[in-house]
Design a protein around this motif. Structure first.
Motif, PDB file in Angstrom:
ATOM      1  N   SER A   1      -7.794   3.824  -3.423  1.00 29.45           N
ATOM      2  CA  SER A   1      -6.460   4.206  -3.876  1.00 29.45           C
ATOM      3  C   SER A   1      -6.433   5.595  -4.497  1.00 29.45           C
ATOM      4  CB  SER A   1      -5.938   3.159  -4.862  1.00 29.45           C
ATOM      5  OG  SER A   1      -5.469   2.022  -4.164  1.00 29.45           O
ATOM      6  N   ALA A   2      -7.466   5.945  -5.251  1.00 30.94           N
ATOM      7  CA  ALA A   2      -7.522   7.289  -5.835  1.00 30.94           C
ATOM      8  C   ALA A   2      -7.522   8.341  -4.734  1.00 30.94           C
ATOM      9  CB  ALA A   2      -8.762   7.425  -6.709  1.00 30.94           C
ATOM     10  N   LEU A   3      -8.289   8.076  -3.678  1.00 29.53           N
ATOM     11  CA  LEU A   3      -8.341   8.993  -2.542  1.00 29.53           C
ATOM     12  C   LEU A   3      -6.969   9.122  -1.884  1.00 29.53           C
ATOM     13  CD1 LEU A   3     -10.908  10.440  -1.320  1.00 29.53           C
ATOM     14  CD2 LEU A   3     -10.812   8.721   0.484  1.00 29.53           C
TER      15      LEU A   3
ATOM     16  N   ASN B   1       0.851  -1.191   0.000  1.00 28.74           N
ATOM     17  CA  ASN B   1       0.000   0.000   0.000  1.00 28.74           C
ATOM     18  C   ASN B   1       0.887   1.241   0.000  1.00 28.74           C
ATOM     19  OD1 ASN B   1      -2.945  -0.864   0.417  1.00 28.74           O
ATOM     20  ND2 ASN B   1      -1.890  -2.025   2.012  1.00 28.74           N
ATOM     21  N   THR B   2       0.427   2.304  -0.620  1.00 23.56           N
ATOM     22  CA  THR B   2       1.219   3.533  -0.613  1.00 23.56           C
ATOM     23  C   THR B   2       1.241   4.184   0.759  1.00 23.56           C
ATOM     24  OG1 THR B   2      -0.692   4.814  -1.397  1.00 23.56           O
ATOM     25  CG2 THR B   2       0.856   4.009  -3.067  1.00 23.56           C
TER      26      THR B   2
ATOM     27  N   PRO C   1      -2.415  -0.075  -5.384  1.00 25.51           N
ATOM     28  CA  PRO C   1      -1.335   0.919  -5.358  1.00 25.51           C
ATOM     29  C   PRO C   1      -0.606   1.103  -6.689  1.00 25.51           C
ATOM     30  CG  PRO C   1      -0.703  -1.060  -4.164  1.00 25.51           C
ATOM     31  CD  PRO C   1      -2.162  -1.185  -4.446  1.00 25.51           C
ATOM     32  N   CYS C   2      -0.541   0.073  -7.518  1.00 23.20           N
ATOM     33  CA  CYS C   2       0.093   0.249  -8.836  1.00 23.20           C
ATOM     34  C   CYS C   2      -0.723   1.213  -9.695  1.00 23.20           C
ATOM     35  CB  CYS C   2       0.236  -1.097  -9.534  1.00 23.20           C
ATOM     36  SG  CYS C   2       1.384  -2.226  -8.724  1.00 23.20           S
ATOM     37  N   GLN C   3      -2.054   1.113  -9.601  1.00 30.37           N
ATOM     38  CA  GLN C   3      -2.914   2.048 -10.326  1.00 30.37           C
ATOM     39  C   GLN C   3      -2.714   3.467  -9.802  1.00 30.37           C
ATOM     40  OE1 GLN C   3      -5.266   0.665 -12.770  1.00 30.37           O
ATOM     41  NE2 GLN C   3      -5.115   2.767 -13.502  1.00 30.37           N
ATOM     42  N   GLU C   4      -2.505   3.594  -8.512  1.00 28.16           N
ATOM     43  CA  GLU C   4      -2.258   4.918  -7.925  1.00 28.16           C
ATOM     44  C   GLU C   4      -1.072   5.600  -8.593  1.00 28.16           C
ATOM     45  OE1 GLU C   4      -2.154   5.259  -3.608  1.00 28.16           O
ATOM     46  OE2 GLU C   4      -3.086   3.278  -3.456  1.00 28.16           O
TER      47      GLU C   4
ATOM     48  N   THR D   1      -4.573  12.723  -2.299  1.00 29.24           N
ATOM     49  CA  THR D   1      -4.237  13.467  -1.071  1.00 29.24           C
ATOM     50  C   THR D   1      -2.739  13.393  -0.793  1.00 29.24           C
ATOM     51  OG1 THR D   1      -4.890  11.494   0.201  1.00 29.24           O
ATOM     52  CG2 THR D   1      -6.508  13.283   0.018  1.00 29.24           C
ATOM     53  N   LYS D   2      -2.098  12.277  -1.128  1.00 27.78           N
ATOM     54  CA  LYS D   2      -0.650  12.153  -0.944  1.00 27.78           C
ATOM     55  C   LYS D   2       0.093  13.196  -1.783  1.00 27.78           C
ATOM     56  CE  LYS D   2       1.499   8.693   0.498  1.00 27.78           C
ATOM     57  NZ  LYS D   2       2.107   8.311   1.814  1.00 27.78           N
TER      58      LYS D   2
END
Length: 343
Positions: A189-191, A8-9, A149-152, A195-196
């Motif tokens: 993940s988009a969220l 996870n990111t 997370p890869c899609q992120e 925000t990151k």
């Protein structure tokens, strides 16, 4: 030695995410390399895949490595994940053996395992992914479970390519209709990634029932605080779209109805107007549109939106290849990671 995984990111700092994106951009400019020369990766698919499988296989090849694709329960033995289970059912071997044996063969294990959609309190534990990470002695990559997370990373790279600095850009994550309830992974993940990256994020959904799991709302709020962005929830389509720089669409099932989808159906069916169309995009500040794909046209977004210059979904899909190469290369660069077959 403690092996670092890519699960996870939330486990990675902003600086580490930026470094992965920079490495991915370099791979995009110069695809070939030898970072995985003599190395191998096991791709464990418990669920279907098109982009994920293709991009990981090709990415490993472009870096001199080899990918082995396994589908437990189909072309590999069904796996048991519960501890203490009397295995007198359909499963043939336990994750304790599977992960440790694979770790003797390969240098990375990647896992794709969707929720069972029966009990969110069980699914939110992410048992399959965590079990691989627990028993494996090589790095484990999340290819989508309850997050993606890869899609992120692919999404963030595409946005940076088109917008440059993402700080305080207005980002709308909008729920869209789908005839079936779907996993919340990409929405979570988009969220997290928006925000990151310090964006001003609006989660747009029809009713409070569609707000995401509180764990990810809390992670996103912390990200926003740490990176100078913001997070809000809206049920007002016009207000959410107004002035947006990015609109990201995704359908997901309402968690309060998890496993009882017939009860949710009436709410879903009443909100087909959440489709991303030209009128909504006209409210944005020349905003970009994207989606993780696959996307049902004229259900989630209209043909006109998908075929417009504002749509960067194809760029994002391409970037899966580049960001995953960056992740694989970074995991192989860890001190003490085994070289070839061994212990």
């Amino acid at each position: 030695m403690t092996v670092r995984h890519f699960l996870n990111t939330t486990d990675y700092s902003r600086a580490e995410i930026d470094a992965l994106l920079a490495q991915a951009a370099e791979f995009k400019r110069s695809p070939q390399g030898q970072q995985l020369a003599g190395k191998s990766i096991a791709l464990m698919f418990f669920n279907p895949s098109m982009r994920t499988r293709t991009s990981f296989e090709i990415g490993a090849f472009q870096m001199g490595g080899h990918a082995v694709v396994l589908a437990p329960g189909k072309d590999a033995w069904p796996i048991e994940f519960e501890v203490g289970t009397v295995m007198d059912g359909d499963t043939e071997e336990h994750i304790a053996e599977v992960a440790r044996v694979l770790s003797r063969y390969v240098d990375i294990i990647a896992v794709r395992a969707f929720p069972k959609f029966q009990d969110w309190q069980v699914d939110r534990q992410d048992k399959v992914l965590k079990a691989f990470a627990q028993y494996a002695t090589v790095p484990v990559i999340n290819m989508e479970t309850i997050t993606h997370p890869c899609q992120e990373l692919a999404h963030a790279l595409a946005m940076k390519e088109h917008l440059g600095d993402l700080q305080n850009k207005k980002y709308v994550l909008t729920w869209t209709y789908h005839p079936k309830p779907l996993n919340t992974a990409v929405a979570n993940s988009a969220l997290l990634i928006a925000t990151k990256m310090g964006m001003d994020v609006t989660l747009l959904c029809p009713t409070p029932e569609y707000i995401l799991d509180q764990r990810y709302m809390d992670f996103a709020a912390q990200n926003a605080k740490e990176n100078g962005g913001s997070l809000q929830v809206s049920h007002d389509i016009e207000a959410a779209y107004s002035g947006a720089h990015v609109v990201y669409a995704k359908s997901w099932g309402a968690i309060p109805y998890f496993g009882r989808w017939d009860e949710e159906k009436a709410i879903r069916d009443a909100n087909k107007h959440f489709i991303v169309d030209e009128a909504k995009m006209a409210l944005t500040d020349n905003g970009l549109f994207s989606h993780c794909l696959p996307l049902r046209r004229n259900i989630k977004a209209t043909d006109a939106v998908m075929d417009s210059p504002a749509c960067i979904a194809i760029d994002e899909a391409e970037n899966r290849l580049h960001v995953q190469k960056a992740v694989m290369a970074s995991l192989m660069a860890q001190p003490g990671i085994k070289s070839g077959l061994g212990f």
